[in-house]
Design a protein around this motif. Structure first.
Motif, PDB file in Angstrom:
ATOM      1  N   THR A 132      -1.271  -2.858  -4.183  1.00  0.00           N
ATOM      2  CA  THR A 132      -1.498  -1.311  -4.010  1.00  0.00           C
ATOM      3  C   THR A 132      -1.994  -1.074  -2.517  1.00  0.00           C
ATOM      4  O   THR A 132      -2.900  -1.825  -1.828  1.00  0.00           O
ATOM      5  N   TYR A 133      -1.376  -0.218  -1.885  1.00  0.00           N
ATOM      6  CA  TYR A 133      -1.574   0.185  -0.480  1.00  0.00           C
ATOM      7  C   TYR A 133      -1.956   1.759  -0.496  1.00  0.00           C
ATOM      8  O   TYR A 133      -1.172   2.630  -1.009  1.00  0.00           O
ATOM      9  N   ARG A 134      -3.022   2.102  -0.050  1.00  0.00           N
ATOM     10  CA  ARG A 134      -3.488   3.558   0.171  1.00  0.00           C
ATOM     11  C   ARG A 134      -3.781   3.977   1.522  1.00  0.00           C
ATOM     12  O   ARG A 134      -4.522   3.309   2.472  1.00  0.00           O
ATOM     13  N   ASN A 135      -2.671   5.028   1.998  1.00  0.00           N
ATOM     14  CA  ASN A 135      -3.089   5.285   3.300  1.00  0.00           C
ATOM     15  C   ASN A 135      -2.666   4.238   4.250  1.00  0.00           C
ATOM     16  O   ASN A 135      -3.354   4.049   5.283  1.00  0.00           O
ATOM     17  N   GLY A 172       0.052   8.178   1.584  1.00  0.00           N
ATOM     18  CA  GLY A 172      -0.086   8.386   0.218  1.00  0.00           C
ATOM     19  C   GLY A 172      -0.428   6.937  -0.338  1.00  0.00           C
ATOM     20  O   GLY A 172      -0.639   5.743   0.466  1.00  0.00           O
ATOM     21  N   THR A 173      -0.102   6.742  -1.853  1.00  0.00           N
ATOM     22  CA  THR A 173      -0.492   5.198  -2.463  1.00  0.00           C
ATOM     23  C   THR A 173       0.980   4.909  -2.673  1.00  0.00           C
ATOM     24  O   THR A 173       1.761   5.552  -3.432  1.00  0.00           O
ATOM     25  N   GLU A 175       2.489   1.223  -4.798  1.00  0.00           N
ATOM     26  CA  GLU A 175       2.606  -0.063  -5.393  1.00  0.00           C
ATOM     27  C   GLU A 175       3.799  -0.891  -5.114  1.00  0.00           C
ATOM     28  O   GLU A 175       4.937  -0.491  -5.325  1.00  0.00           O
ATOM     29  N   SER A 232       4.682   5.323  -6.225  1.00  0.00           N
ATOM     30  CA  SER A 232       4.561   6.081  -4.977  1.00  0.00           C
ATOM     31  C   SER A 232       4.225   7.705  -5.359  1.00  0.00           C
ATOM     32  O   SER A 232       4.822   8.152  -6.450  1.00  0.00           O
ATOM     33  N   ASN A 233       3.081   8.262  -4.775  1.00  0.00           N
ATOM     34  CA  ASN A 233       2.821   9.457  -5.095  1.00  0.00           C
ATOM     35  C   ASN A 233       3.454  10.645  -4.102  1.00  0.00           C
ATOM     36  O   ASN A 233       3.103  11.618  -4.231  1.00  0.00           O
TER      37      ASN A 233
END
Length: 671
Positions: A132-135, A172-173, A175, A232-233
Motif C-alpha cells: 500500500t502506497y499513500r501519496n 492518492g492511494t 495497492e 487506486s482511488n
C-alpha cells in the motif's frame, strides 16, 4: 536542522535512484565504492541528527524483533485464479469468455466490447505481497491471507531491495501486488555457508517474510516481481499494457517475460514455450497466467464467488503427488534441534521414487492440518532436487491417527525446550546424535578439514573410545586406534596425521568448526577478520558484535552465550593446549596485487580439478575480486568448470567473458 533534513532527503532520493538502476534494471550507475560512500554519508547524518526518514534505505537492514503480526484488511480483495492443466480446459475458459462478450455485445450494440486479446505472464511460485502506497510512500505491506484480510509484514518487506520505499506517483492511494521470492542462485549461495541449509526457495521466501525478526528476512536477500495494481482511488487504466507501464514508471520490478497476443492459439504456443524454459529460470514458476487485456471487458465479465472470469492460471504438470503418510520420526541435530521426518508410501514424482518427506517443525504439522494424518492421504511436492515436502492432507476430515509431538528427546530422554518454532534437547553432554553431529561438523571440509574422518568414524570413536568432544580427538593415540575394528596401522596413522595438520587451520575455520548457533561460514569469517584473534572473539560484548555489519541481536546473543558456556570453554582450553593455533589469515595488500580480476565481479560455476569452489573463491577475493552467486550484466567474468549449467548459458547469452580452461584461470590469478 532544516538544512540537514533537506540534505538527507536529497541523499535518500539519490540512493533510491541508484538502487533502482542496480537492483531493478540491472544497470548500475555507480561503482560499489562510490555507492558505499553515499550510504555511509547518510548513516553518519542520521547519527548526527537522530532522525531516520521513513523511506531511508538504512531501514532495509531489518529492525527490532517483532512480537507478532497485526491483521491488515486489503483495500481491494486479492482473488485466486481458476486453473487449467491442459488445452481442453483452456479452450473451455476461452469459450466462456467469448460467450459472455457476445452476450454483452448483443445487449449493448452501441458500446460493444472489443474482441478478446491476451497478456501471458509467468506464474511465480513464491509468496504474494500486497503493498500500500499513500501519496507515494510505502505505508503497509501484507500477505494475501484469505484474500480479504492478511498479515502486516511491512518491516520484513522493507528489506527487499527491489521494493521501492517511495514511488513517483503521489496522487492518492494505490495497492500493488507482486510475488516475493528467493532466487535459486541466491539460495545456492546462502546454503553454501548456512548452519542450517534451506530446503527450497519457496519455503525460504515464505519463512523469511513471516519471520518476526526482520534481520532474518534481510539475510535471505529476497527479490520480488510486480504485476498488478489492485486498488487506486485516483488512476484508471484502459488496458493491461497501461498498468504494466505504470508499474515500470514507478520503479517496480516487472518481469520481462510478458507477452501480448490476439488469439488463443498464440497463447497456447506461448504457454508451451514457458513450460519448456521453466527450469532455465533463476526462480521458481509453476505455470503461466493468462489475462484479458481490456479493462472494461474485465469489469463486465466480473467475478465468480472465487475467481475473476477474465483470467486463468495454466498450471504445468505438477511435480506433486498423493500418497499415504505412514510414520513421523523425530531426529536430533548437532545443535539439539528436533526435526520431524515423514515416511510415506513409495511414490514416483518426476522419475524419482520418494519415501521420505520433510516437515519443518511441530507448528508446520498443525498449519498443514496433519495433526491426525497418520495413515491418511497427503499431498507431497518435490522441487529443485531437494527432499520432498508434505503440503497437507487431501481431505479435511480427521480420519487418521495422531502424530505425537514428543516432550522428551527421542534419543536421550531429556525434557525438550521450545525455542521459537522449534523444539530443542539441551543435553549436549550425553545426547548421542548431538555428540556425533558436533564431531562430524568439526572435522568437515569447511571446518577443520580432517581427512579420512566420516560420520561412521565419529560413531565408532564415540562408541569404542568414548570420544565425546572435539578436544578428545587430539588425545587419541596410535595404540588406541590400531585396536579398533577396521583400523589398521596405516589408517590409524593417516587419521593422526590429519589431526596434526588440522592444528594449523585458520581462525575462521576454527570458529566455524565450533558450531556457534546461528552462525555460518560467512559470519565466522567476518568475526575472524574483525577481531583478529580467538581471545578477542571470545571476549566480545553484545554491543561490539552488533556494531559489525550484518550481525544482528540474535546472532550476537548466540555468540556471547556460546563463549560463556563452561563446557565450550573447557573444550577450547584443551584444544589450545594440544596445539590448535586458530591463527587469523594474513591479509594480502591488495594495492600490490597484479591481477585482471582485481576490482572485478566474478561468478564460479561447475567443478575444477585442482581447486575446490571455496579455494577458487578465496584466491579471487585475495586479489580483490568480488565473487557472487548469480550472473547478471554486472558480472565481469564467469569461471566455468566441468558440468557448468545455466550460469554458463546466461553468461554466453549476455556476452560476458567466460574462462573454461583451469590453467588459464590460474595464470590470470598470477599463479
Amino acid at each position: 536542522m532544516t538544512d540537514a533534513l533537506e540534505a538527507m532527503k536529497k541523499l535518500v532520493e539519490e540512493i533510491h535512484l541508484h538502487n533502482y538502476y542496480y537492483y531493478t534494471l540491472d544497470q548500475p550507475t555507480l561503482t560499489d565504492q562510490a555507492y558505499d560512500k553515499l550510504y555511509d554519508q547518510l548513516v553518519q547524518m542520521e547519527k548526527e541528527t537522530g532522525i531516520v526518514l521513513p523511506d531511508s534505505p538504512t531501514r532495509r537492514i531489518g529492525g527490532e524483533l517483532l512480537k507478532g503480526f497485526d491483521e491488515h484488511t486489503h483495500l481491494a480483495r486479492l482473488w485466486s485464479l481458476d486453473k487449467a492443466q491442459n488445452h481442453e480446459a483452456l479452450d473451455a475458459w476461452y469459450a466462456r469468455v467469448q460467450r459472455l462478450i457476445q452476450d454483452y455485445n448483443s445487449k449493448h450494440p452501441d458500446e460493444p466490447l472489443p474482441d478478446p486479446s491476451f497478456a501471458v505472464e509467468l506464474k511465480f511460485d513464491g509468496l504474494t505481497l500486497n503493498l500500500t502506497y499513500r501519496n507515494g510512500e510505502l505505508v503497509q505491506a501484507a500477505t494475501r491471507g484469505n484474500g480479504v484480510v492478511g498479515e502486516g509484514i511491512l518491516a520484513q518487506v522493507r528489506t527487499i531491495r527491489t521494493v521501492p520505499l517511495t514511488i513517483p506517483y503521489k496522487d492518492g492511494t494505490v495497492e500493488v501486488q507482486g510475488e516475493g521470492m528467493m532466487f535459486l542462485s541466491v539460495l545456492e549461495e546462502y546454503n553454501r555457508t548456512a548452519v542450517e541449509p534451506l530446503k527450497n526457495a519457496r519455503n525460504a521466501a515464505a519463512g523469511a517474510l513471516r519471520n518476526l525478526n526482520p534481520q532474518v528476512t534481510a539475510s535471505r536477500k529476497l527479490d520480488a516481481f510486480f504485476y498488478n495494481v489492485g486498488y487506486s482511488n485516483q488512476i484508471r487504466f484502459s488496458n493491461h499494457q497501461e498498468m504494466v507501464q505504470f508499474l515500470k514508471d514507478n520503479r517496480f520490478k516487472v518481469n520481462p517475460h510478458i507477452r501480448f497476443m490476439d488469439t488463443i492459439d498464440e497463447v497456447k504456443a506461448e504457454v508451451a514455450k514457458i513450460e519448456a524454459m521453466r527450469h532455465e529460470l533463476d526462480y521458481l514458476i509453476d505455470g503461466a497466467v493468462i489475462k484479458l487485456t481490456d479493462m472494461r471487458t474485465r469489469e463486465v465479465l466480473g467475478y465468480t464467488e472465487k475467481f475473476p472470469r477474465w483470467a486463468i492460471a495454466y498450471k504445468f504438470e505438477a511435480e506433486e503427488a498423493t500418497t499415504i503418510l505412514k510414520d513421523v520420526t523425530w531426529e536430533v541435530g548437532r545443535t539439539g534441534k528436533i526435526t520431524p521426518v515423514a515416511t510415506v508410501e513409495a511414490v514416483d514424482i518426476g522419475g524419482v521414487t520418494v519415501q521420505k518427506c520433510t516437515l519443518n517443525n511441530a507448528g508446520d504439522i498443525e498449519r498443514k492440518n496433519l495433526s491426525r494424518a497418520l495413515g491418511s492421504l497427503v499431498y507431497i511436492r518435490r522441487s529443485n532436487d531437494v527432499i520432498p515436502e508434505i503440503l497437507g492432507k487431501v481431505t479435511e476430515e480427521e480420519d487418521g491417527e495422531a502424530i505425537v509431538i514428543p516432550e522428551q528427546c527421542p534419543s536421550c530422554g531429556s525434557q525438550l525446550v521450545e525455542k521459537g518454532a522449534h523444539l530443542f534437547c539441551e543435553n549436549k553432554l550425553d545426547c548421542k546424535p548431538q555428540l556425533i553431529g558436533r564431531l562430524s561438523h568439526f572435522a568437515s571440509r569447511d571446518a577443520m578439514d580432517i581427512e579420512t574422518f566420516s560420520v561412521k568414524t565419529a560413531q565408532q570413536l564415540h562408541k569404542e573410545l568414548g570420544v565425546r568432544d572435539p578436544a578428545d580427538l587430539y588425545d587419541l593415540t596410535l595404540a588406541q586406534l590400531v585396536g579398533l575394528e577396521r583400523f589398521g596401522e596405516k589408517k590409524a596413522q593417516n587419521l593422526l596425521d590429519a589431526l596434526e595438520k588440522s592444528k594449523q587451520k585458520d581462525l575462521a575455520s576454527f570458529l566455524f568448526a565450533l558450531g556457534i548457533p546461528n552462525t555460518g561460514k560467512t559470519t565466522t569469517k567476518v568475526l575472524a577478520d574483525h577481531f583478529g584473534s580467538l581471545e578477542a572473539v571470545m571476549e566480545a560484548s553484545q554491543e561490539e558484535l552488533v556494531a559489525i555489519h550484518d550481525i544482528g541481536d540474535i546472532v550476537a546473543d548466540s555468540i556471547v552465550q556460546f563463549f560463556r558456556d563452561p563446557v565450550i570453554l573447557e573444550s577450547i582450553t584443551r584444544m589450545k593446549a594440544a596445539g590448535v593455533e586458530a591463527k587469523p589469515v594474513e591479509k594480502k595488500d591488495l594495492s600490490q596485487v597484479q591481477s585482471v580480476f582485481s576490482g572485478k565481479t566474478v561468478v564460479l560455476t561447475g567443478t575444477m580439478e585442482k581447486l575446490t569452489r571455496d579455494e577458487a573463491k578465496e584466491r579471487l577475493e585475495a586479489v580483490g575480486a568480488k565473487v557472487t552467486g548469480s550472473v547478471s550484466k554486472k558480472t565481469d567474468y564467469v569461471i566455468a568448470g566441468e558440468k557448468a549449467g545455466s550460469k554458463l548459458d546466461k553468461a554466453k547469452e549476455l556476452g560476458i567473458p567466460v574462462i573454461e580452461d583451469e590453467e588459464q584461470f590460474l595464470r590470470m590469478l598470477g599463479e
